[in-house]
Design a protein around this motif. Structure first.
Motif, PDB file in Angstrom:
ATOM      1  N   LEU A  20       0.847  -1.188   0.000  1.00 51.40           N
ATOM      2  CA  LEU A  20       0.000   0.000   0.000  1.00 51.40           C
ATOM      3  C   LEU A  20       0.884   1.241   0.000  1.00 51.40           C
ATOM      4  N   ASN A  27       4.332   8.497   4.189  1.00 48.16           N
ATOM      5  CA  ASN A  27       5.647   7.989   3.772  1.00 48.16           C
ATOM      6  C   ASN A  27       6.501   8.942   2.948  1.00 48.16           C
ATOM      7  N   PHE A  99      10.893  -5.263   3.953  1.00 48.53           N
ATOM      8  CA  PHE A  99       9.790  -5.753   3.126  1.00 48.53           C
ATOM      9  C   PHE A  99       9.701  -4.972   1.822  1.00 48.53           C
ATOM     10  N   ASP A 124       5.812   2.089  14.753  1.00 49.17           N
ATOM     11  CA  ASP A 124       6.231   2.078  13.342  1.00 49.17           C
ATOM     12  C   ASP A 124       5.040   2.405  12.453  1.00 49.17           C
ATOM     13  N   ASP A 125       5.356   2.747  11.209  1.00 49.96           N
ATOM     14  CA  ASP A 125       4.292   3.136  10.270  1.00 49.96           C
ATOM     15  C   ASP A 125       3.478   1.927   9.814  1.00 49.96           C
ATOM     16  N   ALA A 128       4.070  -5.542   8.560  1.00 51.47           N
ATOM     17  CA  ALA A 128       3.818  -6.506   7.480  1.00 51.47           C
ATOM     18  C   ALA A 128       4.206  -7.898   7.993  1.00 51.47           C
ATOM     19  N   ASN A 129       5.497  -8.279   7.801  1.00 54.61           N
ATOM     20  CA  ASN A 129       5.945  -9.582   8.321  1.00 54.61           C
ATOM     21  C   ASN A 129       6.598  -9.483   9.692  1.00 54.61           C
ATOM     22  N   GLY A 130       6.743  -8.266  10.184  1.00 56.67           N
ATOM     23  CA  GLY A 130       7.237  -8.076  11.552  1.00 56.67           C
ATOM     24  C   GLY A 130       8.743  -7.954  11.688  1.00 56.67           C
ATOM     25  N   GLN A 131       9.463  -7.959  10.567  1.00 55.71           N
ATOM     26  CA  GLN A 131      10.937  -7.956  10.655  1.00 55.71           C
ATOM     27  C   GLN A 131      11.486  -6.677  11.284  1.00 55.71           C
ATOM     28  N   ALA A 132      10.944  -5.542  10.886  1.00 59.82           N
ATOM     29  CA  ALA A 132      11.423  -4.265  11.446  1.00 59.82           C
ATOM     30  C   ALA A 132      11.169  -4.240  12.954  1.00 59.82           C
ATOM     31  N   LYS A 156      -1.078  -4.681   8.198  1.00 58.02           N
ATOM     32  CA  LYS A 156      -1.693  -5.491   7.153  1.00 58.02           C
ATOM     33  C   LYS A 156      -1.972  -6.854   7.779  1.00 58.02           C
TER      34      LYS A 156
HETATM   35  P1  5GP Z   1       7.835  -5.721   8.168  1.00 59.57           P
HETATM   36  O1  5GP Z   1       9.213  -5.536   8.708  1.00 59.57           O
HETATM   37  O2  5GP Z   1       6.782  -5.807   9.221  1.00 59.57           O
HETATM   38  O3  5GP Z   1       7.758  -6.833   7.160  1.00 59.57           O
HETATM   39  O4  5GP Z   1       7.531  -4.405   7.320  1.00 59.57           O
HETATM   40  C1  5GP Z   1       7.403  -3.189   7.978  1.00 59.57           C
HETATM   41  C2  5GP Z   1       8.281  -2.136   7.361  1.00 59.57           C
HETATM   42  O5  5GP Z   1       8.246  -2.216   5.943  1.00 59.57           O
HETATM   43  C3  5GP Z   1       7.757  -0.772   7.746  1.00 59.57           C
HETATM   44  O6  5GP Z   1       8.772  -0.103   8.471  1.00 59.57           O
HETATM   45  C4  5GP Z   1       7.460  -0.061   6.443  1.00 59.57           C
HETATM   46  O7  5GP Z   1       8.398   0.954   6.236  1.00 59.57           O
HETATM   47  C5  5GP Z   1       7.621  -1.083   5.370  1.00 59.57           C
HETATM   48  N1  5GP Z   1       6.331  -1.561   4.788  1.00 59.57           N
HETATM   49  C6  5GP Z   1       5.782  -2.787   4.922  1.00 59.57           C
HETATM   50  N2  5GP Z   1       4.672  -2.906   4.197  1.00 59.57           N
HETATM   51  C7  5GP Z   1       4.477  -1.713   3.608  1.00 59.57           C
HETATM   52  C8  5GP Z   1       3.462  -1.216   2.696  1.00 59.57           C
HETATM   53  O8  5GP Z   1       2.508  -1.893   2.294  1.00 59.57           O
HETATM   54  N3  5GP Z   1       3.599   0.078   2.309  1.00 59.57           N
HETATM   55  C9  5GP Z   1       4.642   0.863   2.723  1.00 59.57           C
HETATM   56  N4  5GP Z   1       4.659   2.123   2.276  1.00 59.57           N
HETATM   57  N5  5GP Z   1       5.617   0.421   3.553  1.00 59.57           N
HETATM   58  C10 5GP Z   1       5.532  -0.862   3.987  1.00 59.57           C
END
Ligand code: 5GP
Length: 189
Positions: A20, A27, A99, A124-125, A128-132, A156
């Protein structure tokens, strides 16, 4: 949070079934009034936690984190993604797979700013998969600090980050949870 959901519906662009784009308000360009409301809501949700520090990750976590920290009247620290000549000593580091960029990188926080005395709210903004978030949690644990909760602007819900973090017993509050999305429709939980 109704205001946020409306903003996502009006201005969000679904780039693929998993990505998204919200660069009109979060962003890239930032909507300060919306950030103030987001900060108020996180502060309300975590008010009882006796948070001493808000910790986020650069760059898109900073705006919601600062507004939250302002309301909670605590400092905010952001994990840095890029090496800096001025940030070399006493560092906690963790590896994070991005991600959106699909590469692994290191994040770092100075041990001067997160210590064993801290009870941290992580912001965090996106989730998604939680890695950050796992990377931030790793850093907080290395510092010997405790986690008071996780605040996410947009989760998400169809990806597994929410379950991964909640399964660790950490309270996660997301202001908008997307169940599924397609180019012309976004469904919230
Ligand atoms: P995760 O580490 O949970 O997989 O992803 C989270 C990080 O990835 C967030 O810090 C964000 O910056 C970025 N991110 C994940 N999914 C999206 C998305 O759908 N749109 C945007 N703009 N950033 C995302």
């Amino acid at each position: 949070m109704q205001l946020l959901k409306e903003k996502i519906e009006q201005e969000g662009k679904v780039l693929s079934e998993k990505v998204l784009k919200v660069d009109t308000f979060l962003n890239h360009q930032i909507d300060p009034k919306l950030m103030v409301e987001i900060g108020k809501e996180f502060a309300r949700l975590f008010r009882e936690e006796k948070i001493t520090k808000v910790v986020t990750i650069e760059s898109s976590g900073i705006a919601p984190a600062v507004m939250t920290a302002l309301k909670l009247e605590v400092p905010v620290v952001f994990a840095r993604k890029h090496q800096s000549l001025t940030l070399t000593e006493n560092l906690y580091r963790s590896k994070v797979y991005s991600f959106t960029k699909q590469v692994s990188s290191e994040i770092a926080v100075s041990g001067d700013f997160v210590t064993a005395d801290d009870h941290v709210l992580l912001i965090d903004d996106f989730l998604a998969n939680g890695q950050a978030m796992l990377g931030l949690m790793d850093i907080v644990e290395q510092a010997g600090a405790t986690i008071g909760g996780v605040g996410i602007v947009i989760e998400k819900g169809f990806q597994d980050g929410g379950a991964v973090i909640r399964d660790k017993g950490v309270r996660v509050e997301s202001l908008a949870i997307i169940d599924n999305m397609s180019p012309n429709h976004i469904t919230f939980q």
